[in-house]
Design a protein around this motif. Structure first.
Motif, PDB file in Angstrom:
ATOM      1  N   LEU A 175       0.829  -1.217   0.000  1.00 30.95           N
ATOM      2  CA  LEU A 175       0.000   0.000   0.000  1.00 30.95           C
ATOM      3  C   LEU A 175       0.860   1.263   0.000  1.00 30.95           C
ATOM      4  O   LEU A 175       0.688   2.147  -0.845  1.00 30.95           O
ATOM      5  N   ILE A 176       1.805   1.356   0.941  1.00 31.87           N
ATOM      6  CA  ILE A 176       2.558   2.602   1.099  1.00 31.87           C
ATOM      7  C   ILE A 176       3.660   2.719   0.034  1.00 31.87           C
ATOM      8  O   ILE A 176       3.773   3.745  -0.633  1.00 31.87           O
TER       9      ILE A 176
ATOM     10  N   ALA B 209       9.714  -0.165   2.735  1.00 31.70           N
ATOM     11  CA  ALA B 209       8.271  -0.101   3.020  1.00 31.70           C
ATOM     12  C   ALA B 209       7.745  -1.482   3.412  1.00 31.70           C
ATOM     13  O   ALA B 209       6.650  -1.882   3.022  1.00 31.70           O
ATOM     14  N   VAL B 210       8.548  -2.189   4.190  1.00 30.60           N
ATOM     15  CA  VAL B 210       8.146  -3.511   4.694  1.00 30.60           C
ATOM     16  C   VAL B 210       7.580  -3.318   6.115  1.00 30.60           C
ATOM     17  O   VAL B 210       7.756  -2.257   6.714  1.00 30.60           O
TER      18      VAL B 210
ATOM     19  N   GLN C 136      10.466  -6.184   9.931  1.00 37.88           N
ATOM     20  CA  GLN C 136      11.380  -6.616   8.862  1.00 37.88           C
ATOM     21  C   GLN C 136      12.411  -5.543   8.520  1.00 37.88           C
ATOM     22  O   GLN C 136      13.335  -5.791   7.744  1.00 37.88           O
TER      23      GLN C 136
ATOM     24  N   VAL D  32       9.355   4.056   5.787  1.00 28.15           N
ATOM     25  CA  VAL D  32       8.021   4.595   6.088  1.00 28.15           C
ATOM     26  C   VAL D  32       7.427   3.925   7.322  1.00 28.15           C
ATOM     27  O   VAL D  32       6.217   3.929   7.519  1.00 28.15           O
TER      28      VAL D  32
ATOM     29  N   SER E 115       5.973   2.720  10.846  1.00 23.15           N
ATOM     30  CA  SER E 115       5.057   3.409  11.759  1.00 23.15           C
ATOM     31  C   SER E 115       5.675   3.669  13.127  1.00 23.15           C
ATOM     32  O   SER E 115       5.082   4.359  13.950  1.00 23.15           O
TER      33      SER E 115
ATOM     34  N   PRO F 137       4.689   8.464   6.891  1.00 26.18           N
ATOM     35  CA  PRO F 137       3.507   9.148   6.365  1.00 26.18           C
ATOM     36  C   PRO F 137       2.291   8.830   7.238  1.00 26.18           C
ATOM     37  O   PRO F 137       2.039   7.657   7.538  1.00 26.18           O
TER      38      PRO F 137
ATOM     39  N   ALA G  94      -0.709   8.433   6.769  1.00 31.42           N
ATOM     40  CA  ALA G  94      -1.723   8.166   5.747  1.00 31.42           C
ATOM     41  C   ALA G  94      -1.783   6.666   5.598  1.00 31.42           C
ATOM     42  O   ALA G  94      -0.780   5.988   5.758  1.00 31.42           O
TER      43      ALA G  94
ATOM     44  N   GLY H  45      -1.268  -4.366   0.450  1.00 33.22           N
ATOM     45  CA  GLY H  45      -0.852  -4.890  -0.848  1.00 33.22           C
ATOM     46  C   GLY H  45      -0.926  -3.847  -1.941  1.00 33.22           C
ATOM     47  O   GLY H  45      -1.552  -2.797  -1.794  1.00 33.22           O
TER      48      GLY H  45
END
Ligand code: NAD
Length: 294
Positions: free
Chosen positions: A16-17, A73-74, A78, A99, A101, A126, A128, A134
């Motif tokens: 997604l990201i 972006a995993v 990871q 990215v 969290s 982000p 968002a 996925g």
């Protein structure tokens, strides 16, 4: 015409990201070639079919050759492993961002494996997302008018911060900077606790319904649907976020339990006056927030 500032972008974790970042940069005509690295071949093939990436990497060293930027972006569990793997092949010019969290854990991993090149490491988050995962959920507008938080290290170079800032601004994001520790505390309250509450409410319904939740869920209204939307989020992603922000989240859970216990007492005491005051306070805070937001 917009100038291409990224000849080669490598995205590790094209979901997604990662996928949305790729689509937004493509739309801004800032990127020439995007290489995708992932765990699921099926997802990467789909990413190529959707035009999110140009190439599926077969070899990490080859993928990182001449890369201007690597986006991690995993799931956060990871990221450490991934940083260790790429550190073997990263070129000195390559900027690395993530990215994730949560931010303190990512910085610890970067300090362990990228110590020689921290000037080019720019941690980011982000604010968002959706409950979907996925590459099929990727969307060029995902970051539009959304916050993007940078938590640079003392060693991160000003040039690298400017470069990443420019890319996120071109995705429509509003940039702020803070310390990683402050970030993790804020998002324990504003994101991680609400996800735990949504997952817990779904499980609570299941328990109350003695394992046959449909007996209750067929009576769910919009309020239940709104409250539990985020319980459709990826369990793997949320397992990792909870474990990496464990200390802040434990404090939040304890504080929330105190609020619930106080409310339980008002109810048990038939204390309608205090109950109404409590709800009025919450309502006023929410009204003001919505007013400030608009
Ligand atoms: P996602 O599940 O949509 O995408 C993650 C991708 O990473 C998947 O394609 C998966 O196959 C791949 N992957 C997993 N392990 C991998 C590995 N070891 N090597 C290579 N690829 C691997 O998840 P997402 O929502 O895009 O989240 C990605 C990151 O962004 C997470 O760190 C998450 O914390 C963060 N984030 C998510 C949101 C959100 O709301 N979804 C918002 C902000 C930040």
């Amino acid at each position: 015409m917009t100038e291409i500032i990224l000849n080669k972008l490598v995205i590790i974790g094209v979901g997604l990201i990662g996928g949305s970042f790729a689509l937004a940069l493509r739309r801004a005509s800032l990127v020439e070639h995007i290489v995708g690295i992932g765990r699921s071949r099926e997802n990467l093939l789909r990413a190529k079919e959707l035009g999110v990436i140009d190439e599926i990497a077969n070899d990490l060293q080859e993928a990182l050759k001449d890369a201007d930027l690597v986006l991690l972006a995993v799931p956060v569990g990871q990221i450490g492993k991934t940083i260790a793997q790429i550190s073997l092949y990263l070129e000195s010019k390559t900027i690395v961002t993530d990215v994730g969290s949560t931010k303190q854990d990512v910085i610890i991993a970067a300090r362990s494996f990228l110590a020689h090149n921290l000037r080019n490491f720019v941690p980011s988050h982000p604010i968002a997302g959706t409950e979907l995962s996925g590459v099929n959920a990727a969307n060029a507008n995902l970051f539009h008018h959304k916050h993007l938080i940078l938590t640079p290290l003392e060693e991160t170079s000003v040039d690298a911060i400017h470069y990443i800032t420019r890319l996120w601004k071109s995705c429509g994001a509003r940039i702020s900077q803070m310390q990683a520790s402050q970030h993790d505390e804020i998002f324990a309250t504003m994101s991680h606790l609400p996800h735990i509450l949504a997952f817990t409410l779904m499980n609570h319904v299941c328990t109350i319904a003695k394992g046959s939740p449909s007996n209750l869920l067929r009576f769910a209204g919009t309020s239940f649907l709104d409250f539990t939307r985020i319980a459709s989020s990826s369990p793997e992603m949320w397992r990792d976020i909870c474990l990496t922000n464990q200390a802040s989240l434990l404090c939040q859970i304890d504080a929330y339990q105190d609020e619930l216990a106080a409310l339980r007492k008002m109810l048990a005491n038939n204390d309608g006056v205090t109950l109404e005051k409590t709800f009025s306070n919450a309502q006023a805070v929410r009204h003001q927030w919505l007013k400030d937001k608009s």
